[in-house]
Enzyme design. Sequence first.
Site, PDB file in Angstrom:
ATOM      1  N   GLU A   1       9.361  -4.246  13.044  1.00  0.00           N
ATOM      2  CA  GLU A   1       9.046  -3.059  12.230  1.00  0.00           C
ATOM      3  C   GLU A   1       7.749  -2.450  12.740  1.00  0.00           C
ATOM      4  O   GLU A   1       6.729  -3.144  12.812  1.00  0.00           O
ATOM      5  CB  GLU A   1       8.898  -3.481  10.766  1.00  0.00           C
ATOM      6  CG  GLU A   1       8.636  -2.320   9.832  1.00  0.00           C
ATOM      7  CD  GLU A   1       8.442  -2.757   8.376  1.00  0.00           C
ATOM      8  OE1 GLU A   1       7.668  -3.703   8.124  1.00  0.00           O
ATOM      9  OE2 GLU A   1       9.053  -2.136   7.494  1.00  0.00           O
TER      10      GLU A   1
ATOM     11  N   GLU B   1      -4.920  -3.720  -1.896  1.00  0.00           N
ATOM     12  CA  GLU B   1      -6.365  -3.474  -1.869  1.00  0.00           C
ATOM     13  C   GLU B   1      -6.697  -2.216  -1.043  1.00  0.00           C
ATOM     14  O   GLU B   1      -7.836  -1.777  -1.010  1.00  0.00           O
ATOM     15  CB  GLU B   1      -7.123  -4.697  -1.345  1.00  0.00           C
ATOM     16  CG  GLU B   1      -6.798  -5.142   0.080  1.00  0.00           C
ATOM     17  CD  GLU B   1      -5.566  -6.048   0.192  1.00  0.00           C
ATOM     18  OE1 GLU B   1      -4.551  -5.766  -0.476  1.00  0.00           O
ATOM     19  OE2 GLU B   1      -5.609  -7.009   0.981  1.00  0.00           O
ATOM     20  N   ARG B   2      -5.680  -1.627  -0.380  1.00  0.00           N
ATOM     21  CA  ARG B   2      -5.943  -0.397   0.405  1.00  0.00           C
ATOM     22  C   ARG B   2      -6.066   0.833  -0.497  1.00  0.00           C
ATOM     23  O   ARG B   2      -6.802   1.751  -0.204  1.00  0.00           O
ATOM     24  CB  ARG B   2      -4.810  -0.136   1.391  1.00  0.00           C
ATOM     25  CG  ARG B   2      -4.384  -1.319   2.186  1.00  0.00           C
ATOM     26  CD  ARG B   2      -4.863  -1.250   3.618  1.00  0.00           C
ATOM     27  NE  ARG B   2      -4.551  -2.486   4.292  1.00  0.00           N
ATOM     28  CZ  ARG B   2      -5.326  -3.583   4.278  1.00  0.00           C
ATOM     29  NH1 ARG B   2      -6.475  -3.570   3.641  1.00  0.00           N
ATOM     30  NH2 ARG B   2      -4.953  -4.679   4.904  1.00  0.00           N
TER      31      ARG B   2
ATOM     32  N   PHE C   1       0.815  -1.225   0.000  1.00  0.00           N
ATOM     33  CA  PHE C   1       0.000   0.000   0.000  1.00  0.00           C
ATOM     34  C   PHE C   1       0.844   1.268   0.000  1.00  0.00           C
ATOM     35  O   PHE C   1       0.368   2.324  -0.384  1.00  0.00           O
ATOM     36  CB  PHE C   1      -0.935   0.010   1.237  1.00  0.00           C
ATOM     37  CG  PHE C   1      -0.259   0.504   2.498  1.00  0.00           C
ATOM     38  CD1 PHE C   1      -0.177   1.863   2.768  1.00  0.00           C
ATOM     39  CD2 PHE C   1       0.347  -0.375   3.385  1.00  0.00           C
ATOM     40  CE1 PHE C   1       0.463   2.338   3.906  1.00  0.00           C
ATOM     41  CE2 PHE C   1       0.987   0.080   4.523  1.00  0.00           C
ATOM     42  CZ  PHE C   1       1.053   1.447   4.780  1.00  0.00           C
TER      43      PHE C   1
ATOM     44  N   CYS D   1       9.502   1.863   3.612  1.00  0.00           N
ATOM     45  CA  CYS D   1      10.439   0.765   3.934  1.00  0.00           C
ATOM     46  C   CYS D   1      11.853   1.297   4.098  1.00  0.00           C
ATOM     47  O   CYS D   1      12.716   0.608   4.614  1.00  0.00           O
ATOM     48  CB  CYS D   1      10.408  -0.297   2.852  1.00  0.00           C
ATOM     49  SG  CYS D   1      11.114   0.298   1.316  1.00  0.00           S
TER      50      CYS D   1
ATOM     51  N   LYS E   1      -1.067  -7.098  -9.182  1.00  0.00           N
ATOM     52  CA  LYS E   1      -2.020  -7.232  -8.068  1.00  0.00           C
ATOM     53  C   LYS E   1      -1.594  -6.180  -7.040  1.00  0.00           C
ATOM     54  O   LYS E   1      -0.744  -6.409  -6.207  1.00  0.00           O
ATOM     55  CB  LYS E   1      -1.908  -8.646  -7.470  1.00  0.00           C
ATOM     56  CG  LYS E   1      -3.164  -9.178  -6.793  1.00  0.00           C
ATOM     57  CD  LYS E   1      -3.711  -8.317  -5.673  1.00  0.00           C
ATOM     58  CE  LYS E   1      -2.950  -8.454  -4.370  1.00  0.00           C
ATOM     59  NZ  LYS E   1      -3.350  -7.436  -3.371  1.00  0.00           N
TER      60      LYS E   1
HETATM   61  P1  NAD Z   1       1.511  -6.535   3.117  1.00  0.00           P
HETATM   62  O1  NAD Z   1       2.538  -7.616   3.243  1.00  0.00           O
HETATM   63  O2  NAD Z   1       0.371  -6.517   4.066  1.00  0.00           O
HETATM   64  O3  NAD Z   1       0.854  -6.579   1.652  1.00  0.00           O
HETATM   65  C1  NAD Z   1       1.644  -6.633   0.480  1.00  0.00           C
HETATM   66  C2  NAD Z   1       0.855  -7.354  -0.605  1.00  0.00           C
HETATM   67  O4  NAD Z   1       0.598  -8.694  -0.176  1.00  0.00           O
HETATM   68  C3  NAD Z   1      -0.492  -6.712  -0.901  1.00  0.00           C
HETATM   69  O5  NAD Z   1      -0.715  -6.728  -2.286  1.00  0.00           O
HETATM   70  C4  NAD Z   1      -1.481  -7.607  -0.160  1.00  0.00           C
HETATM   71  O6  NAD Z   1      -2.735  -7.685  -0.776  1.00  0.00           O
HETATM   72  C5  NAD Z   1      -0.790  -8.964  -0.200  1.00  0.00           C
HETATM   73  N1  NAD Z   1      -1.121  -9.782   0.984  1.00  0.00           N
HETATM   74  C6  NAD Z   1      -1.433  -9.338   2.226  1.00  0.00           C
HETATM   75  N2  NAD Z   1      -1.664 -10.375   3.044  1.00  0.00           N
HETATM   76  C7  NAD Z   1      -1.481 -11.502   2.313  1.00  0.00           C
HETATM   77  C8  NAD Z   1      -1.568 -12.899   2.615  1.00  0.00           C
HETATM   78  N3  NAD Z   1      -1.884 -13.334   3.831  1.00  0.00           N
HETATM   79  N4  NAD Z   1      -1.302 -13.779   1.622  1.00  0.00           N
HETATM   80  C9  NAD Z   1      -0.964 -13.349   0.392  1.00  0.00           C
HETATM   81  N5  NAD Z   1      -0.873 -12.030   0.064  1.00  0.00           N
HETATM   82  C10 NAD Z   1      -1.125 -11.123   1.009  1.00  0.00           C
HETATM   83  O7  NAD Z   1       2.329  -5.150   3.138  1.00  0.00           O
HETATM   84  P2  NAD Z   1       1.739  -3.676   3.205  1.00  0.00           P
HETATM   85  O8  NAD Z   1       1.203  -3.425   4.566  1.00  0.00           O
HETATM   86  O9  NAD Z   1       0.861  -3.418   2.043  1.00  0.00           O
HETATM   87  O10 NAD Z   1       3.081  -2.825   2.976  1.00  0.00           O
HETATM   88  C11 NAD Z   1       3.951  -2.464   4.011  1.00  0.00           C
HETATM   89  C12 NAD Z   1       5.120  -3.410   4.095  1.00  0.00           C
HETATM   90  O11 NAD Z   1       5.828  -3.437   2.855  1.00  0.00           O
HETATM   91  C13 NAD Z   1       6.153  -2.987   5.133  1.00  0.00           C
HETATM   92  O12 NAD Z   1       6.601  -4.129   5.812  1.00  0.00           O
HETATM   93  C14 NAD Z   1       7.258  -2.366   4.312  1.00  0.00           C
HETATM   94  O13 NAD Z   1       8.540  -2.384   4.931  1.00  0.00           O
HETATM   95  C15 NAD Z   1       7.228  -3.232   3.095  1.00  0.00           C
HETATM   96  N6  NAD Z   1       7.856  -2.589   1.953  1.00  0.00           N
HETATM   97  C16 NAD Z   1       9.060  -3.063   1.540  1.00  0.00           C
HETATM   98  C17 NAD Z   1       9.711  -2.460   0.483  1.00  0.00           C
HETATM   99  C18 NAD Z   1      11.043  -2.991   0.004  1.00  0.00           C
HETATM  100  O14 NAD Z   1      11.439  -2.664  -1.116  1.00  0.00           O
HETATM  101  N7  NAD Z   1      11.739  -3.779   0.793  1.00  0.00           N
HETATM  102  C19 NAD Z   1       9.115  -1.375  -0.173  1.00  0.00           C
HETATM  103  C20 NAD Z   1       7.864  -0.925   0.281  1.00  0.00           C
HETATM  104  C21 NAD Z   1       7.238  -1.537   1.342  1.00  0.00           C
END
Ligand code: NAD
Length: 499
Positions: free
Chosen positions: A384, A177-178, A150, A282, A174
């Site tokens: 985190e 969804e937020r 998101f 991140c 994909k």
């Molecule tokens: P998230 O892991 O909740 O979601 C990421 C994606 O995974 C979304 O598309 C979501 O729909 C999907 N998802 C969520 N739960 C799932 C499940 N149980 N099974 C399969 N898919 C699922 O992450 P977020 O809250 O959207 O984003 C924040 C996180 O992303 C933080 O931890 C941040 O550090 C990380 N991030 C990392 C980088 C990097 O390059 N390392 C960059 C940006 C964000």
Amino acid sequence: MTRDIGHFIGGKRVAGASGRFGDVFDPNTGEVQAKVALAAQDEVRAAVENAKAAQPAWAALNPQVRARVFFRFLDLVHQEKDALARLLSSEHGKTVPDSHGDIQRGVEVCEFACGAPHLLKGEFSDSAGPGIDMYSMRQPLGVVAGITPFNFPAMIPMWKFAPAIACGNAFILKPSERDPSVPMRLAELMIEAGLPEGILNVVNGDKEAVDAILTDPDIQAVGFVGSTAIAEYVYKTGTATGKRVQCFGGAKNHMIVMPDADMDQTVDALIGSGYGSAGERCMAISVAVPVGEQTADALMERLVPRVESLKIGPSTDESADYGPLVTEQALKRVRDYVDLGIEEGATLAVDGRDFTMQGYESGYFMGGCLFDHVGRDMRIYKEEIFGPVLSVVRAKTYDDALELPMSHEYGNGVAIFTRDGDAARDFAQRINIGMVGINVPIPVPLAYHTFGGWKRSAFGDLNQHGPDSIRFYTRTKTVTSRWPSGVKDGAEFVLPTMK
Ligand code: NAD
């Protein structure tokens, strides 16, 4: 009246058919502003079928012709950037100027992808043997997918689809969804720019859509960005079905503050990188490590008033330092971490938990929090938090300070602030973290370098954007050819070698 957001398949918006929807909130007000369709497996399959049918013709085009679509897309994004930034802010909560940054960092990767004709050039060795030439070429994988978080709803989708599509693949995105509206609009603009239908599809959804992607037999590669727990799950599941997978996860980024650091520069850097975008980055700095008690005291003395005077406002307030968190759930999670830090014995020097925004009492706002005397065994240090919370961990010496990020499970970004070149060089050489800043708090590499963390911040072995993205979305084929034909040198039974 809430809007319905469906999917983008075969070059057009289509309504969701699963009967499942997710709420898209306005984080400023807490109101539901749209319902996003959550795809079922057959909807993902429909997108893959479209992509599969369209991909061979796209891959057969001259790469310069493919790049021209991105030139036109960049023009369209530029013309629409203010509206895109406002749309992004309305779902994410980051300020409009910060949304411009989100879009711009994605745009830069599209600009990089315009270099595909050059980046895809293979290698050639003439006279590898008598009349024998050898060459290698980079070919697209076919249908590939990206699953994005998101917190950068413009930048990360573009980081994923631009290199993949420029290399001749068809793409299934994909998004989170937020905040799905900007990714949907970007796909529409790609079609307006001349991309053939089916080459970029957006399937909205949750775990069900992700699992459908991970098990689809026609998807060759998956790029994921999100939290570490899901990154690891996607990596294990995707590789188990034989896909090429790269997953980027969570972070805990430290900033080492040496006694000789320019304190004004350091405090400015910490305030911007710790609290910008409400800490939902991140590459946010979430741990400051001053070296020596004197440095720590001087840092705290300057930090406290700066954190207390942070300007929090709705995402539409261009003068705000940061806006609301993305959801109520995120707000609760961050507040709970602050409660936990107090229980664990850290000193809460600035408490922003009870901040409310006048006129936006139901929004997901939180004031800046600052912890001092954080211990390395505390959960607020190890995990985190992803909110406007900075922890100060005091170190006695440079070596003690270095040891902290070295032994932390995450390895996304790190920074050192110092005027000592020897210390800076030693730090850059020894640290086991993927992206290092020297007097730079958020060392996000530019589009033509690659972005990626180490340790449990990344799974898989190629980074995002830069040359690695071209490697990730292509495979190498090496051809050995002999001309003139008709040379007769008999059957060889011994393995041919260079004699
Ligand atoms: P998230 O892991 O909740 O979601 C990421 C994606 O995974 C979304 O598309 C979501 O729909 C999907 N998802 C969520 N739960 C799932 C499940 N149980 N099974 C399969 N898919 C699922 O992450 P977020 O809250 O959207 O984003 C924040 C996180 O992303 C933080 O931890 C941040 O550090 C990380 N991030 C990392 C980088 C990097 O390059 N390392 C960059 C940006 C964000």
